[in-house]
Design an enzyme around this catalytic site. Structure first.
Site, PDB file in Angstrom:
ATOM      1  N   ASP A   1      33.347  14.516 -62.231  1.00  0.00           N
ATOM      2  CA  ASP A   1      34.634  14.923 -62.655  1.00  0.00           C
ATOM      3  C   ASP A   1      34.854  16.205 -63.486  1.00  0.00           C
ATOM      4  OD1 ASP A   1      35.147  13.584 -60.383  1.00  0.00           O
ATOM      5  OD2 ASP A   1      36.818  12.195 -61.646  1.00  0.00           O
TER       6      ASP A   1
ATOM      7  N   ASP B   1      38.355   1.549 -58.568  1.00  0.00           N
ATOM      8  CA  ASP B   1      38.634   2.910 -58.898  1.00  0.00           C
ATOM      9  C   ASP B   1      39.637   3.055 -59.933  1.00  0.00           C
ATOM     10  OD1 ASP B   1      37.137   4.132 -57.159  1.00  0.00           O
ATOM     11  OD2 ASP B   1      38.591   4.137 -55.630  1.00  0.00           O
TER      12      ASP B   1
END
Length: 576
Positions: free
Chosen positions: A290, A514
Protein backbone atom coordinates in the site's frame (compact mmCIF):
# COMPACT_ATOMS: atom_id res chain seq x y z
CA UNK A 1 15.73 -13.79 -20.48
CA UNK A 2 16.97 -14.15 -16.92
CA UNK A 3 16.75 -11.27 -14.51
CA UNK A 4 20.08 -9.76 -13.64
CA UNK A 5 21.10 -8.68 -10.21
CA UNK A 6 23.95 -6.72 -8.79
CA UNK A 7 27.08 -8.82 -8.40
CA UNK A 8 27.23 -8.71 -4.67
CA UNK A 9 29.03 -11.12 -2.40
CA UNK A 10 27.34 -9.80 0.70
CA UNK A 11 24.92 -12.70 1.02
CA UNK A 12 27.71 -15.24 1.12
CA UNK A 13 30.04 -13.15 3.22
CA UNK A 14 28.09 -11.25 5.86
CA UNK A 15 28.06 -13.00 9.22
CA UNK A 16 25.44 -13.01 11.94
CA UNK A 17 25.55 -13.36 15.70
CA UNK A 18 26.43 -16.87 16.75
CA UNK A 19 27.72 -17.75 13.30
CA UNK A 20 31.28 -17.69 12.07
CA UNK A 21 33.29 -18.24 8.94
CA UNK A 22 35.84 -16.47 6.84
CA UNK A 23 34.76 -13.78 4.46
CA UNK A 24 36.77 -15.45 1.70
CA UNK A 25 34.46 -18.43 2.08
CA UNK A 26 34.46 -20.75 -0.92
CA UNK A 27 36.84 -18.90 -3.17
CA UNK A 28 40.60 -18.61 -3.19
CA UNK A 29 42.29 -15.56 -1.75
CA UNK A 30 43.68 -14.61 -5.13
CA UNK A 31 40.27 -14.78 -6.77
CA UNK A 32 38.70 -12.78 -3.98
CA UNK A 33 41.41 -10.16 -4.15
CA UNK A 34 40.49 -9.49 -7.74
CA UNK A 35 36.82 -9.16 -6.85
CA UNK A 36 36.48 -7.32 -3.53
CA UNK A 37 38.53 -4.51 -1.98
CA UNK A 38 38.40 -5.99 1.52
CA UNK A 39 36.81 -8.78 3.49
CA UNK A 40 35.76 -8.95 7.12
CA UNK A 41 35.37 -11.96 9.40
CA UNK A 42 33.32 -10.90 12.45
CA UNK A 43 32.81 -13.60 15.08
CA UNK A 44 30.80 -13.36 18.26
CA UNK A 45 32.96 -15.59 20.45
CA UNK A 46 31.02 -15.46 23.70
CA UNK A 47 27.62 -14.04 24.52
CA UNK A 48 25.56 -13.70 27.69
CA UNK A 49 22.38 -11.88 28.66
CA UNK A 50 23.89 -8.39 28.73
CA UNK A 51 27.21 -8.62 26.93
CA UNK A 52 29.50 -10.33 24.44
CA UNK A 53 33.03 -10.58 23.11
CA UNK A 54 33.86 -10.48 19.43
CA UNK A 55 36.89 -11.08 17.22
CA UNK A 56 37.34 -9.28 13.90
CA UNK A 57 39.77 -10.15 11.10
CA UNK A 58 40.19 -7.61 8.30
CA UNK A 59 41.80 -8.62 5.01
CA UNK A 60 42.97 -5.95 2.57
CA UNK A 61 42.68 -6.89 -1.12
CA UNK A 62 43.37 -3.33 -2.32
CA UNK A 63 46.79 -1.61 -2.62
CA UNK A 64 48.94 -1.70 0.52
CA UNK A 65 48.06 0.69 3.34
CA UNK A 66 50.18 2.38 6.01
CA UNK A 67 47.10 3.01 8.18
CA UNK A 68 43.51 1.85 8.21
CA UNK A 69 40.08 2.63 9.66
CA UNK A 70 37.21 0.14 9.68
CA UNK A 71 33.63 1.26 10.35
CA UNK A 72 30.33 -0.49 10.92
CA UNK A 73 26.86 0.30 12.31
CA UNK A 74 24.87 -1.73 14.81
CA UNK A 75 21.16 -2.30 14.27
CA UNK A 76 20.47 -2.53 18.00
CA UNK A 77 21.80 -0.85 21.14
CA UNK A 78 25.20 -2.60 21.20
CA UNK A 79 27.98 -0.60 22.86
CA UNK A 80 31.71 -1.33 22.68
CA UNK A 81 33.11 -1.16 26.23
CA UNK A 82 36.76 -2.18 25.77
CA UNK A 83 39.02 -3.53 23.06
CA UNK A 84 42.47 -4.73 22.06
CA UNK A 85 44.75 -4.44 19.02
CA UNK A 86 42.75 -1.47 17.65
CA UNK A 87 41.66 1.99 18.75
CA UNK A 88 37.90 1.66 19.11
CA UNK A 89 35.44 4.54 19.38
CA UNK A 90 31.67 4.76 19.03
CA UNK A 91 29.25 7.55 18.10
CA UNK A 92 25.62 6.52 18.32
CA UNK A 93 25.42 3.13 16.62
CA UNK A 94 28.53 3.74 14.44
CA UNK A 95 31.76 2.08 15.57
CA UNK A 96 35.21 3.00 14.27
CA UNK A 97 38.22 0.70 14.68
CA UNK A 98 41.53 2.35 13.74
CA UNK A 99 44.98 0.84 13.72
CA UNK A 100 47.41 0.99 16.59
CA UNK A 101 50.92 2.31 15.96
CA UNK A 102 52.24 -1.23 15.59
CA UNK A 103 49.67 -2.67 13.12
CA UNK A 104 48.95 0.14 10.67
CA UNK A 105 50.87 -1.51 7.82
CA UNK A 106 48.48 -3.66 5.79
CA UNK A 107 49.85 -5.23 2.61
CA UNK A 108 47.77 -6.33 -0.35
CA UNK A 109 46.34 -9.67 0.74
CA UNK A 110 47.43 -8.97 4.31
CA UNK A 111 45.21 -9.36 7.37
CA UNK A 112 44.95 -7.82 10.81
CA UNK A 113 42.93 -9.01 13.78
CA UNK A 114 41.51 -7.25 16.81
CA UNK A 115 38.85 -7.89 19.42
CA UNK A 116 36.53 -6.19 21.86
CA UNK A 117 33.95 -6.58 24.57
CA UNK A 118 30.50 -5.02 24.30
CA UNK A 119 27.13 -4.72 25.96
CA UNK A 120 23.65 -5.08 24.48
CA UNK A 121 20.00 -5.72 25.27
CA UNK A 122 17.42 -7.42 23.10
CA UNK A 123 19.19 -8.64 19.98
CA UNK A 124 22.86 -8.77 19.03
CA UNK A 125 22.83 -9.00 15.24
CA UNK A 126 26.17 -8.69 13.49
CA UNK A 127 26.43 -5.61 11.25
CA UNK A 128 25.43 -6.14 7.63
CA UNK A 129 28.00 -3.71 6.19
CA UNK A 130 31.64 -2.80 6.91
CA UNK A 131 33.69 -0.06 5.27
CA UNK A 132 37.49 0.20 5.15
CA UNK A 133 38.62 3.81 4.69
CA UNK A 134 35.19 4.56 3.22
CA UNK A 135 35.12 1.60 0.81
CA UNK A 136 32.54 -1.14 1.39
CA UNK A 137 33.97 -4.54 2.21
CA UNK A 138 32.54 -7.88 1.16
CA UNK A 139 30.96 -6.28 -1.93
CA UNK A 140 32.14 -6.68 -5.50
CA UNK A 141 33.65 -3.36 -6.64
CA UNK A 142 31.50 -3.41 -9.77
CA UNK A 143 28.19 -3.74 -7.94
CA UNK A 144 28.02 -0.73 -5.71
CA UNK A 145 25.05 1.44 -5.02
CA UNK A 146 23.36 3.62 -7.56
CA UNK A 147 24.88 7.06 -8.05
CA UNK A 148 22.07 8.55 -10.10
CA UNK A 149 18.77 7.95 -11.70
CA UNK A 150 19.85 5.14 -13.99
CA UNK A 151 20.75 2.49 -11.45
CA UNK A 152 23.85 0.35 -11.54
CA UNK A 153 24.64 -1.86 -14.47
CA UNK A 154 25.98 -4.87 -12.64
CA UNK A 155 24.69 -7.97 -14.34
CA UNK A 156 24.68 -11.66 -13.66
CA UNK A 157 23.27 -13.11 -10.50
CA UNK A 158 24.85 -15.05 -7.70
CA UNK A 159 25.18 -18.79 -7.90
CA UNK A 160 21.77 -20.42 -8.23
CA UNK A 161 19.88 -17.23 -9.07
CA UNK A 162 16.94 -17.98 -11.35
CA UNK A 163 14.47 -16.05 -13.47
CA UNK A 164 11.42 -17.23 -11.51
CA UNK A 165 12.15 -18.40 -7.96
CA UNK A 166 8.88 -20.32 -7.78
CA UNK A 167 9.59 -22.58 -10.74
CA UNK A 168 10.65 -26.05 -9.66
CA UNK A 169 10.49 -25.17 -5.98
CA UNK A 170 8.36 -26.04 -3.00
CA UNK A 171 7.02 -23.09 -1.00
CA UNK A 172 7.27 -22.77 2.77
CA UNK A 173 4.24 -23.74 4.85
CA UNK A 174 4.06 -21.56 7.94
CA UNK A 175 3.42 -24.01 10.80
CA UNK A 176 1.74 -21.34 12.92
CA UNK A 177 -0.85 -20.53 10.25
CA UNK A 178 -1.17 -24.21 9.35
CA UNK A 179 -2.01 -25.10 12.95
CA UNK A 180 -4.74 -22.44 13.12
CA UNK A 181 -6.21 -23.54 9.80
CA UNK A 182 -6.16 -27.24 10.71
CA UNK A 183 -7.94 -26.52 14.00
CA UNK A 184 -10.98 -25.21 12.10
CA UNK A 185 -13.64 -27.71 10.97
CA UNK A 186 -12.64 -28.68 7.44
CA UNK A 187 -9.48 -26.63 7.63
CA UNK A 188 -7.17 -29.57 7.05
CA UNK A 189 -8.15 -29.38 3.37
CA UNK A 190 -5.98 -26.28 2.97
CA UNK A 191 -3.72 -26.22 6.04
CA UNK A 192 -0.80 -27.47 3.93
CA UNK A 193 -0.90 -24.45 1.61
CA UNK A 194 2.02 -21.97 1.63
CA UNK A 195 1.38 -18.46 2.94
CA UNK A 196 3.53 -15.38 3.54
CA UNK A 197 5.03 -14.62 6.95
CA UNK A 198 4.25 -11.01 7.92
CA UNK A 199 7.06 -9.10 9.64
CA UNK A 200 4.75 -6.24 10.60
CA UNK A 201 6.75 -4.80 13.50
CA UNK A 202 10.28 -4.92 14.86
CA UNK A 203 9.31 -7.39 17.57
CA UNK A 204 8.09 -9.87 14.93
CA UNK A 205 11.70 -10.43 13.84
CA UNK A 206 12.37 -12.26 17.09
CA UNK A 207 8.83 -13.53 17.59
CA UNK A 208 5.89 -12.05 19.47
CA UNK A 209 4.37 -13.58 22.61
CA UNK A 210 6.35 -16.78 22.25
CA UNK A 211 5.65 -17.11 18.53
CA UNK A 212 8.15 -17.92 15.83
CA UNK A 213 10.63 -15.25 14.79
CA UNK A 214 12.39 -14.93 11.44
CA UNK A 215 15.22 -17.31 12.36
CA UNK A 216 12.75 -19.92 13.59
CA UNK A 217 10.86 -19.73 10.30
CA UNK A 218 14.08 -20.01 8.29
CA UNK A 219 15.25 -22.97 10.35
CA UNK A 220 11.89 -24.67 9.81
CA UNK A 221 12.17 -23.89 6.10
CA UNK A 222 15.49 -25.72 5.96
CA UNK A 223 13.73 -28.79 7.38
CA UNK A 224 10.93 -28.52 4.81
CA UNK A 225 13.40 -27.94 1.98
CA UNK A 226 15.02 -31.34 1.98
CA UNK A 227 17.16 -31.89 -1.09
CA UNK A 228 15.09 -29.72 -3.44
CA UNK A 229 14.48 -25.99 -3.78
CA UNK A 230 12.19 -24.06 -1.46
CA UNK A 231 10.84 -20.49 -1.41
CA UNK A 232 10.27 -18.66 1.88
CA UNK A 233 7.77 -15.80 1.53
CA UNK A 234 8.10 -12.71 3.74
CA UNK A 235 6.10 -9.48 3.94
CA UNK A 236 8.29 -6.47 4.74
CA UNK A 237 5.79 -4.12 6.37
CA UNK A 238 6.85 -1.52 8.93
CA UNK A 239 7.41 1.80 7.14
CA UNK A 240 7.27 5.06 9.10
CA UNK A 241 3.72 6.42 9.03
CA UNK A 242 2.48 3.14 7.60
CA UNK A 243 -0.95 2.80 5.96
CA UNK A 244 -1.48 6.54 5.57
CA UNK A 245 -4.89 6.23 3.86
CA UNK A 246 -6.41 3.85 6.40
CA UNK A 247 -6.22 3.10 10.11
CA UNK A 248 -6.65 -0.64 10.56
CA UNK A 249 -2.99 -1.43 9.88
CA UNK A 250 -1.27 1.71 11.13
CA UNK A 251 2.21 0.77 12.29
CA UNK A 252 4.48 1.31 15.25
CA UNK A 253 6.80 3.90 13.66
CA UNK A 254 5.96 7.59 13.44
CA UNK A 255 6.24 9.49 10.14
CA UNK A 256 9.80 10.69 10.84
CA UNK A 257 11.31 7.45 12.22
CA UNK A 258 13.10 6.45 9.02
CA UNK A 259 16.43 5.81 10.76
CA UNK A 260 14.78 3.41 13.18
CA UNK A 261 13.17 1.63 10.21
CA UNK A 262 16.57 1.24 8.59
CA UNK A 263 18.70 0.19 11.55
CA UNK A 264 16.30 -1.71 13.80
CA UNK A 265 14.14 -3.31 11.12
CA UNK A 266 15.64 -3.65 7.63
CA UNK A 267 19.27 -4.03 8.75
CA UNK A 268 18.33 -6.74 11.25
CA UNK A 269 16.28 -8.67 8.68
CA UNK A 270 19.08 -8.39 6.11
CA UNK A 271 21.65 -9.57 8.62
CA UNK A 272 19.64 -12.68 9.46
CA UNK A 273 18.93 -13.50 5.82
CA UNK A 274 22.67 -13.11 5.08
CA UNK A 275 23.58 -15.99 7.38
CA UNK A 276 25.34 -18.52 5.12
CA UNK A 277 23.24 -21.36 6.58
CA UNK A 278 20.22 -19.89 4.74
CA UNK A 279 21.98 -19.32 1.41
CA UNK A 280 20.26 -22.36 -0.10
CA UNK A 281 16.78 -20.95 0.50
CA UNK A 282 15.03 -18.72 -2.02
CA UNK A 283 13.41 -15.75 -0.27
CA UNK A 284 10.46 -13.92 -1.84
CA UNK A 285 10.16 -10.52 -0.15
CA UNK A 286 6.94 -8.54 -0.59
CA UNK A 287 7.98 -4.93 -0.11
CA UNK A 288 5.66 -2.64 1.86
CA UNK A 289 2.01 -3.14 0.86
CA UNK A 290 0.00 0.00 0.00
CA UNK A 291 2.85 2.46 0.50
CA UNK A 292 3.83 3.73 -2.96
CA UNK A 293 0.30 3.48 -4.41
CA UNK A 294 -0.88 5.77 -1.59
CA UNK A 295 1.62 8.41 -2.69
CA UNK A 296 0.08 8.35 -6.17
CA UNK A 297 -3.62 8.48 -5.31
CA UNK A 298 -4.01 9.81 -1.77
CA UNK A 299 -1.32 12.46 -1.33
CA UNK A 300 -2.78 15.53 -2.99
CA UNK A 301 -5.24 17.02 -5.46
CA UNK A 302 -8.09 14.48 -5.21
CA UNK A 303 -11.08 13.82 -3.01
CA UNK A 304 -9.26 10.78 -1.61
CA UNK A 305 -6.36 12.83 -0.21
CA UNK A 306 -5.47 12.32 3.45
CA UNK A 307 -3.27 14.55 5.60
CA UNK A 308 -1.18 11.53 6.60
CA UNK A 309 -0.39 10.66 2.99
CA UNK A 310 0.43 14.28 2.20
CA UNK A 311 2.90 14.18 5.10
CA UNK A 312 4.55 10.98 3.88
CA UNK A 313 4.89 12.32 0.35
CA UNK A 314 6.39 15.57 1.62
CA UNK A 315 8.97 13.97 3.91
CA UNK A 316 9.89 11.26 1.38
CA UNK A 317 10.17 8.54 3.99
CA UNK A 318 8.04 6.01 2.10
CA UNK A 319 10.34 6.40 -0.88
CA UNK A 320 13.52 6.38 1.21
CA UNK A 321 12.36 3.35 3.16
CA UNK A 322 11.36 1.28 0.14
CA UNK A 323 14.58 2.17 -1.68
CA UNK A 324 16.60 1.19 1.38
CA UNK A 325 14.80 -2.14 1.68
CA UNK A 326 15.32 -2.86 -2.02
CA UNK A 327 19.01 -2.03 -1.77
CA UNK A 328 19.79 -3.96 1.41
CA UNK A 329 17.76 -7.04 0.55
CA UNK A 330 18.72 -6.83 -3.12
CA UNK A 331 22.36 -7.27 -2.08
CA UNK A 332 21.53 -10.84 -1.10
CA UNK A 333 21.72 -13.16 -4.09
CA UNK A 334 18.97 -15.50 -2.84
CA UNK A 335 16.42 -12.73 -2.11
CA UNK A 336 13.80 -11.79 -4.73
CA UNK A 337 12.11 -8.43 -4.06
CA UNK A 338 8.51 -7.91 -5.22
CA UNK A 339 7.18 -4.35 -4.80
CA UNK A 340 3.50 -3.95 -3.95
CA UNK A 341 1.53 -2.41 -6.83
CA UNK A 342 -2.00 -2.10 -5.46
CA UNK A 343 -4.75 -3.67 -7.57
CA UNK A 344 -6.73 -2.92 -10.72
CA UNK A 345 -9.52 -1.21 -8.77
CA UNK A 346 -6.98 1.21 -7.33
CA UNK A 347 -4.41 1.99 -10.01
CA UNK A 348 -6.13 0.74 -13.16
CA UNK A 349 -7.29 4.13 -14.43
CA UNK A 350 -5.20 5.99 -17.01
CA UNK A 351 -4.68 8.82 -14.52
CA UNK A 352 -3.17 6.42 -11.96
CA UNK A 353 -1.23 3.72 -13.76
CA UNK A 354 1.19 6.02 -15.59
CA UNK A 355 2.15 8.02 -12.49
CA UNK A 356 2.44 4.74 -10.58
CA UNK A 357 4.98 3.38 -13.05
CA UNK A 358 6.95 6.62 -12.73
CA UNK A 359 6.85 6.39 -8.95
CA UNK A 360 7.98 2.75 -8.94
CA UNK A 361 10.89 3.53 -11.26
CA UNK A 362 11.93 6.54 -9.20
CA UNK A 363 12.08 4.54 -5.99
CA UNK A 364 13.91 1.65 -7.69
CA UNK A 365 16.65 3.93 -9.03
CA UNK A 366 17.40 6.32 -6.16
CA UNK A 367 18.73 6.22 -2.59
CA UNK A 368 21.08 3.36 -3.48
CA UNK A 369 18.49 1.10 -5.12
CA UNK A 370 18.72 -0.29 -8.64
CA UNK A 371 16.24 -1.93 -10.99
CA UNK A 372 18.45 -5.00 -10.54
CA UNK A 373 17.19 -5.13 -6.94
CA UNK A 374 13.63 -5.70 -8.21
CA UNK A 375 12.56 -9.20 -9.20
CA UNK A 376 9.01 -8.10 -9.84
CA UNK A 377 5.78 -6.68 -8.45
CA UNK A 378 2.78 -8.09 -6.62
CA UNK A 379 -0.84 -7.09 -7.12
CA UNK A 380 -3.99 -7.63 -5.06
CA UNK A 381 -2.16 -7.98 -1.74
CA UNK A 382 -4.73 -8.63 0.99
CA UNK A 383 -7.49 -7.71 -1.46
CA UNK A 384 -10.44 -9.38 -3.13
CA UNK A 385 -10.28 -8.49 -6.84
CA UNK A 386 -10.73 -11.62 -9.00
CA UNK A 387 -7.76 -13.02 -10.84
CA UNK A 388 -9.91 -13.30 -13.97
CA UNK A 389 -13.49 -12.24 -14.65
CA UNK A 390 -14.74 -15.16 -16.78
CA UNK A 391 -18.04 -13.70 -17.99
CA UNK A 392 -17.12 -10.29 -19.40
CA UNK A 393 -14.18 -8.31 -20.78
CA UNK A 394 -13.33 -4.62 -20.68
CA UNK A 395 -13.79 -4.49 -24.48
CA UNK A 396 -17.43 -5.69 -24.33
CA UNK A 397 -20.24 -3.36 -25.38
CA UNK A 398 -23.97 -3.39 -24.68
CA UNK A 399 -26.31 -1.58 -27.04
CA UNK A 400 -23.36 0.44 -28.32
CA UNK A 401 -22.10 1.36 -24.86
CA UNK A 402 -18.73 0.12 -23.58
CA UNK A 403 -18.76 -1.68 -20.25
CA UNK A 404 -16.30 0.95 -19.07
CA UNK A 405 -19.34 3.22 -18.76
CA UNK A 406 -20.93 0.96 -16.15
CA UNK A 407 -20.98 2.13 -12.56
CA UNK A 408 -18.93 -0.89 -11.50
CA UNK A 409 -16.07 -0.48 -14.01
CA UNK A 410 -16.30 3.33 -13.91
CA UNK A 411 -13.98 3.92 -16.89
CA UNK A 412 -11.25 1.68 -15.54
CA UNK A 413 -9.07 0.02 -18.18
CA UNK A 414 -9.14 -3.37 -16.42
CA UNK A 415 -11.77 -5.61 -14.87
CA UNK A 416 -9.53 -8.17 -13.16
CA UNK A 417 -6.06 -8.65 -11.71
CA UNK A 418 -4.36 -10.77 -14.33
CA UNK A 419 -5.04 -8.36 -17.18
CA UNK A 420 -3.90 -5.50 -14.94
CA UNK A 421 -0.74 -7.32 -13.82
CA UNK A 422 0.28 -8.21 -17.36
CA UNK A 423 -0.35 -4.71 -18.69
CA UNK A 424 1.44 -3.12 -15.75
CA UNK A 425 4.41 -5.41 -16.34
CA UNK A 426 4.68 -4.25 -19.97
CA UNK A 427 4.59 -0.61 -18.88
CA UNK A 428 7.24 -1.20 -16.21
CA UNK A 429 9.61 -2.87 -18.67
CA UNK A 430 9.06 -0.05 -21.14
CA UNK A 431 9.95 2.43 -18.36
CA UNK A 432 13.31 0.78 -17.72
CA UNK A 433 12.78 -2.26 -15.52
CA UNK A 434 14.44 -5.50 -16.55
CA UNK A 435 12.75 -7.53 -19.27
CA UNK A 436 12.60 -10.60 -17.05
CA UNK A 437 10.32 -8.85 -14.55
CA UNK A 438 7.80 -11.20 -12.96
CA UNK A 439 4.44 -10.55 -11.33
CA UNK A 440 2.70 -12.16 -8.37
CA UNK A 441 -1.06 -12.15 -7.75
CA UNK A 442 -2.52 -12.67 -4.28
CA UNK A 443 -5.34 -15.17 -4.79
CA UNK A 444 -5.99 -16.05 -1.16
CA UNK A 445 -9.46 -14.46 -0.97
CA UNK A 446 -10.58 -13.65 -4.53
CA UNK A 447 -12.30 -16.85 -5.63
CA UNK A 448 -15.90 -15.64 -5.15
CA UNK A 449 -17.51 -19.06 -5.40
CA UNK A 450 -20.62 -20.33 -3.69
CA UNK A 451 -24.26 -19.95 -4.63
CA UNK A 452 -23.95 -16.21 -5.45
CA UNK A 453 -21.37 -16.79 -8.20
CA UNK A 454 -22.79 -16.03 -11.69
CA UNK A 455 -22.59 -18.92 -14.13
CA UNK A 456 -22.54 -16.78 -17.28
CA UNK A 457 -22.91 -13.27 -18.72
CA UNK A 458 -25.54 -10.92 -17.38
CA UNK A 459 -28.58 -9.65 -19.32
CA UNK A 460 -28.05 -7.31 -22.26
CA UNK A 461 -30.77 -4.91 -21.12
CA UNK A 462 -28.26 -2.25 -20.04
CA UNK A 463 -24.55 -1.92 -19.52
CA UNK A 464 -25.02 -1.90 -15.73
CA UNK A 465 -27.29 -4.96 -15.73
CA UNK A 466 -24.81 -6.79 -17.96
CA UNK A 467 -21.80 -6.06 -15.78
CA UNK A 468 -23.57 -6.63 -12.47
CA UNK A 469 -25.02 -9.91 -13.73
CA UNK A 470 -21.65 -11.04 -15.12
CA UNK A 471 -19.12 -10.15 -12.46
CA UNK A 472 -18.03 -12.82 -10.01
CA UNK A 473 -16.74 -10.08 -7.68
CA UNK A 474 -19.80 -9.69 -5.48
CA UNK A 475 -18.61 -6.73 -3.44
CA UNK A 476 -20.78 -3.64 -3.18
CA UNK A 477 -17.91 -1.55 -4.52
CA UNK A 478 -14.41 -2.41 -5.75
CA UNK A 479 -13.00 0.02 -3.18
CA UNK A 480 -14.21 -2.16 -0.30
CA UNK A 481 -11.23 -3.93 1.24
CA UNK A 482 -11.98 -5.00 4.80
CA UNK A 483 -13.18 -8.53 5.71
CA UNK A 484 -15.52 -8.73 2.75
CA UNK A 485 -18.72 -10.68 3.20
CA UNK A 486 -19.26 -13.46 0.65
CA UNK A 487 -15.60 -13.86 -0.36
CA UNK A 488 -13.99 -17.22 -1.01
CA UNK A 489 -10.57 -18.76 -1.37
CA UNK A 490 -9.15 -18.27 -4.85
CA UNK A 491 -6.69 -20.19 -6.98
CA UNK A 492 -4.31 -22.28 -4.92
CA UNK A 493 -0.69 -21.12 -4.93
CA UNK A 494 0.76 -22.05 -8.33
CA UNK A 495 4.07 -21.35 -10.07
CA UNK A 496 4.15 -19.71 -13.51
CA UNK A 497 0.37 -19.89 -14.21
CA UNK A 498 0.36 -17.39 -17.11
CA UNK A 499 2.66 -15.27 -19.26
CA UNK A 500 4.62 -12.79 -17.14
CA UNK A 501 3.15 -14.15 -13.89
CA UNK A 502 5.74 -15.74 -11.59
CA UNK A 503 3.08 -17.22 -9.29
CA UNK A 504 -0.32 -17.10 -7.74
CA UNK A 505 0.37 -16.73 -4.00
CA UNK A 506 -1.50 -16.39 -0.72
CA UNK A 507 0.13 -13.22 0.56
CA UNK A 508 -2.58 -12.42 3.10
CA UNK A 509 -3.05 -15.69 5.02
CA UNK A 510 -6.73 -16.65 4.77
CA UNK A 511 -8.37 -16.33 8.16
CA UNK A 512 -6.33 -13.34 9.31
CA UNK A 513 -8.50 -10.26 9.84
CA UNK A 514 -8.08 -7.06 7.81
CA UNK A 515 -9.05 -4.93 10.79
CA UNK A 516 -11.38 -4.67 13.76
CA UNK A 517 -15.05 -3.89 13.24
CA UNK A 518 -15.02 -1.67 16.33
CA UNK A 519 -12.35 0.11 18.35
CA UNK A 520 -10.08 -2.25 20.32
CA UNK A 521 -7.30 -1.07 22.63
CA UNK A 522 -3.98 -2.63 21.62
CA UNK A 523 -0.21 -2.21 21.81
CA UNK A 524 0.34 -2.96 18.11
CA UNK A 525 -0.26 0.55 16.77
CA UNK A 526 -3.43 -0.57 14.95
CA UNK A 527 -6.31 1.87 14.81
CA UNK A 528 -10.00 1.53 14.09
CA UNK A 529 -10.97 2.10 10.46
CA UNK A 530 -14.66 2.60 9.73
CA UNK A 531 -14.24 0.62 6.48
CA UNK A 532 -14.14 -2.46 8.75
CA UNK A 533 -17.45 -1.45 10.38
CA UNK A 534 -20.43 -3.13 8.66
CA UNK A 535 -22.69 -0.23 9.73
CA UNK A 536 -20.58 2.49 8.06
CA UNK A 537 -21.89 4.28 4.98
CA UNK A 538 -18.53 4.64 3.24
CA UNK A 539 -16.36 7.48 1.98
CA UNK A 540 -15.03 8.95 -1.26
CA UNK A 541 -12.72 6.01 -1.89
CA UNK A 542 -15.64 3.58 -2.13
CA UNK A 543 -18.17 5.95 -3.66
CA UNK A 544 -19.92 6.41 -0.30
CA UNK A 545 -21.26 2.87 -0.37
CA UNK A 546 -21.74 0.45 2.54
CA UNK A 547 -18.53 -1.36 3.48
CA UNK A 548 -19.71 -4.94 3.06
CA UNK A 549 -17.50 -5.92 6.01
CA UNK A 550 -18.18 -8.91 8.21
CA UNK A 551 -19.24 -8.13 11.80
CA UNK A 552 -17.35 -8.93 14.99
CA UNK A 553 -13.90 -8.90 13.41
CA UNK A 554 -10.70 -8.77 15.53
CA UNK A 555 -7.61 -6.61 15.05
CA UNK A 556 -5.74 -6.79 11.75
CA UNK A 557 -3.65 -9.95 11.55
CA UNK A 558 -5.56 -11.73 14.32
CA UNK A 559 -7.40 -14.96 13.63
CA UNK A 560 -10.98 -14.52 12.42
CA UNK A 561 -12.71 -17.90 12.48
CA UNK A 562 -15.97 -16.74 10.89
CA UNK A 563 -14.13 -15.30 7.93
CA UNK A 564 -12.05 -18.46 7.49
CA UNK A 565 -15.16 -20.62 7.45
CA UNK A 566 -16.80 -18.40 4.83
CA UNK A 567 -13.67 -18.40 2.67
CA UNK A 568 -13.70 -22.19 2.62
CA UNK A 569 -17.44 -22.33 1.94
CA UNK A 570 -17.14 -19.98 -1.04
CA UNK A 571 -13.83 -21.27 -2.39
CA UNK A 572 -13.39 -21.33 -6.16
CA UNK A 573 -12.13 -23.71 -7.36
CA UNK A 574 -14.26 -25.44 -4.70
CA UNK A 575 -12.58 -27.43 -1.95
CA UNK A 576 -13.02 -31.21 -2.01
Amino acid sequence: MSRSTRTSLLAALALVAGASGTALGMQSASAAAAAVPCTVDYKVQNQWSTGFTAAVTLTNNAPAKSSWSLKWSYAGDQKVTSGWNAKLSQSGNVVTAANESYNGSLATGGSVSFGFQGSYSGTNAVPATFTLDGVTCNVDSGGGGDTGGGGDTGGGGGAGRVDNPYTGAKVYVNPEWSKLAAAEPGGSRISNQPTFVWLDRIAAINGVNGGMGLRAHLDEALKQKGSGELVVQLVIYDLPGRDCAALASNGELGPTEIDKYKTQYIDVIASILADPKYAGLRVSALIEPDSLPNLVTNAGGTNTTTDACVTMKANGNYEKGVSYALDKLGNLSNVYNYIDAGHHGWLGWDTNIGPSVQEFYKVATTNGASVNDVAGFIVNTANYSPTKEPNFKVTDTVNGQTVRQSKWVDWNQYVDEQSYAQALRDKLVAAGFNSGLGMLIDTGRNGWGGSARPTGPGPLTSVDNYVNGSRIDRRIHAGNWCNQSGAGLGERPTAAPAAGIDAYVWAKPPGESDGASSAIDNDEGKGFDRMCDPTYGGNARNGNNPTGALPNSPLAGHWFSAQFQQLMQNAYPPLP
